[in-house]
Design an enzyme around this catalytic site. Sequence first.
Site, PDB file in Angstrom:
ATOM      1  N   HIS A 139       0.840  -1.200   0.000  1.00  0.00           N
ATOM      2  CA  HIS A 139       0.000   0.000   0.000  1.00  0.00           C
ATOM      3  C   HIS A 139       0.874   1.249   0.000  1.00  0.00           C
ATOM      4  CE1 HIS A 139      -3.281  -2.709   1.257  1.00  0.00           C
ATOM      5  NE2 HIS A 139      -4.090  -1.767   0.810  1.00  0.00           N
ATOM      6  N   LYS A 143      -0.570   4.824   4.546  1.00  0.00           N
ATOM      7  CA  LYS A 143      -1.513   3.906   5.198  1.00  0.00           C
ATOM      8  C   LYS A 143      -1.033   3.593   6.604  1.00  0.00           C
ATOM      9  CE  LYS A 143      -4.046  -0.423   4.500  1.00  0.00           C
ATOM     10  NZ  LYS A 143      -5.352   0.235   4.756  1.00  0.00           N
TER      11      LYS A 143
END
Length: 249
Positions: A139, A143
Amino acid sequence: MNYAIVGFGRMGQAVDEQASRRGHRRKAVIDPDVQGPGFLSEIGARALRGVDVAFEFTLPATAEENVLALLRAGVPVVGGTTGWRPSEAADREMREAGVGVVLAPNFSVGMNLFYRLVREAARLYGAAGLHQPFVFEAHHRAKKDVPSGTARRLASILVETDPRLTGVHEGNPSEPLPDDMLHVSSVRAGGEPGSHTVGYDGEPDKITLTHGARSRAGFALGAVLAAEWITGRAGLHGFDEVLEAMLGA
């Protein structure tokens, strides 16, 4: 459908766009960090006036309080705050609520179908016993939770289905892992919206199943579909029930 958004970060904005595209009307945005007309700092009667459903995408530290406040006000909720795990008391209150709540770590229709493929793969490769499973996810750098809630959901499916597995190791191991431990690894870099791979590695070959998100639009659309589905229902639900209704239709 009139909706409120609690948390106007990246996901909240994506949900707002998808809901508008489907003809729904935004009544309020509740976010203490955003200023402007129509933006409110807290959940209350003013913010919820005329609201049919609320989307909750905030932070793990505030998600539980927000969801319960909305339910107590009689507003159905679609909750997707990543990294939040409801307490036992909150779980009980949501199940007994007079209005409905849909909670999911990932509202993507594609990912929720992917869960089903992974379960079948775990059944087959677990029975054959020739390959060791693993989970890898990547990600964007911003995040906050590691591993992702989706990766943890994939890991739980593998452990539930593959009789060889008894637990999960998250992150880099400091020593060799026993064969009954599933390894879940993560990368945080750049602007990656989300990639999840379930692999099976063996001496003869390696098999990988990968879901790659191109943007947040798929997650947001699923959340809006969940909001449309929850109308008239009570208690706690998962996105799998929304998916069943879609497949049945």
